[in-house]
Design an enzyme around this catalytic site. Sequence first.
Site, PDB file in Angstrom:
ATOM      1  N   GLY A  13      -4.872  -1.472   1.872  1.00 19.87           N
ATOM      2  CA  GLY A  13      -4.137  -2.092   2.962  1.00 19.87           C
ATOM      3  C   GLY A  13      -3.787  -1.135   4.085  1.00 19.87           C
ATOM      4  CE  LYS A  14      -6.862   4.352   4.002  1.00 19.54           C
ATOM      5  NZ  LYS A  14      -7.643   3.636   2.960  1.00 19.54           N
ATOM      6  CB  THR A  15      -7.362  -1.146   8.114  1.00 18.90           C
ATOM      7  OG1 THR A  15      -8.206  -0.170   7.505  1.00 18.90           O
ATOM      8  CG2 THR A  15      -7.822  -1.370   9.548  1.00 18.90           C
ATOM      9  CG  LEU A  16      -2.385  -5.762   7.086  1.00 18.18           C
ATOM     10  CD1 LEU A  16      -2.669  -6.579   8.343  1.00 18.18           C
ATOM     11  CD2 LEU A  16      -2.320  -6.675   5.857  1.00 18.18           C
ATOM     12  CE  LYS A  31     -11.194   4.908   8.137  1.00 15.15           C
ATOM     13  NZ  LYS A  31     -10.808   3.838   7.251  1.00 15.15           N
ATOM     14  N   GLY A 100     -10.229   6.207   2.570  1.00 15.71           N
ATOM     15  CA  GLY A 100     -10.084   6.282   1.120  1.00 15.71           C
ATOM     16  C   GLY A 100      -8.773   6.928   0.717  1.00 15.71           C
TER      17      GLY A 100
END
Length: 202
Positions: A13-16, A31, A100
């Site tokens: 859920g890092k991108t959210l 990123k 990751g």
Amino acid sequence: MSVIIAGIHTGIGKTLCSAIICQSTGYDYWKPVQAGNLDDTDSIFIQKNTSNNIKIHPERYRLQIAASPHFAAEKEGIEIKREDFILPRSHNEIVVETAGGLMSPFSLSFFNINLIQHLELPVILVSNNYLGSINHTLLSVEALQERNIEIKGIVFSGEKNEASESFILEYTQLPLLFSIPFLPKIDKESVAKVAASIKIHF
């Protein structure tokens, strides 16, 4: 203050989380390494799901293969070096998202956690509730603390598990920055709704 979004695992859920923080603060997004899915990258996800014209900095490495960056880079004849990473110039703060988990490798001697040390930015650690997440979260916290990396706090993403979350917070003594509920649909509206419900102070 610019921050790094790191996760206890891949697909956590890092991108959210990054999208919500960018929506809430107006910070830029970067990123450094994208491995695979180049037609629908995490940067594209941020662009699609935020509504306040976030500035997105280009990736330093764009790898074709959707795999661990060290493997993808090797197969593509690329050597990922620590010195290749410089925080983009900006008049704004930047949300930096890792690729990751903390120990995901770029090479035999260079891991995500080394990139965090190199950039010298504090970390927001994203956790999720699944069998084994307590172990993964505590190991991630210890790995960061052993390297004297500042942890701003924890974000829990997905279905709530009060027992796991309270244990993690009590054991680590880290603040809960906010929680991201399970979102059946992720779009600009749902991201904006969560962003409007939180207050972030770095």
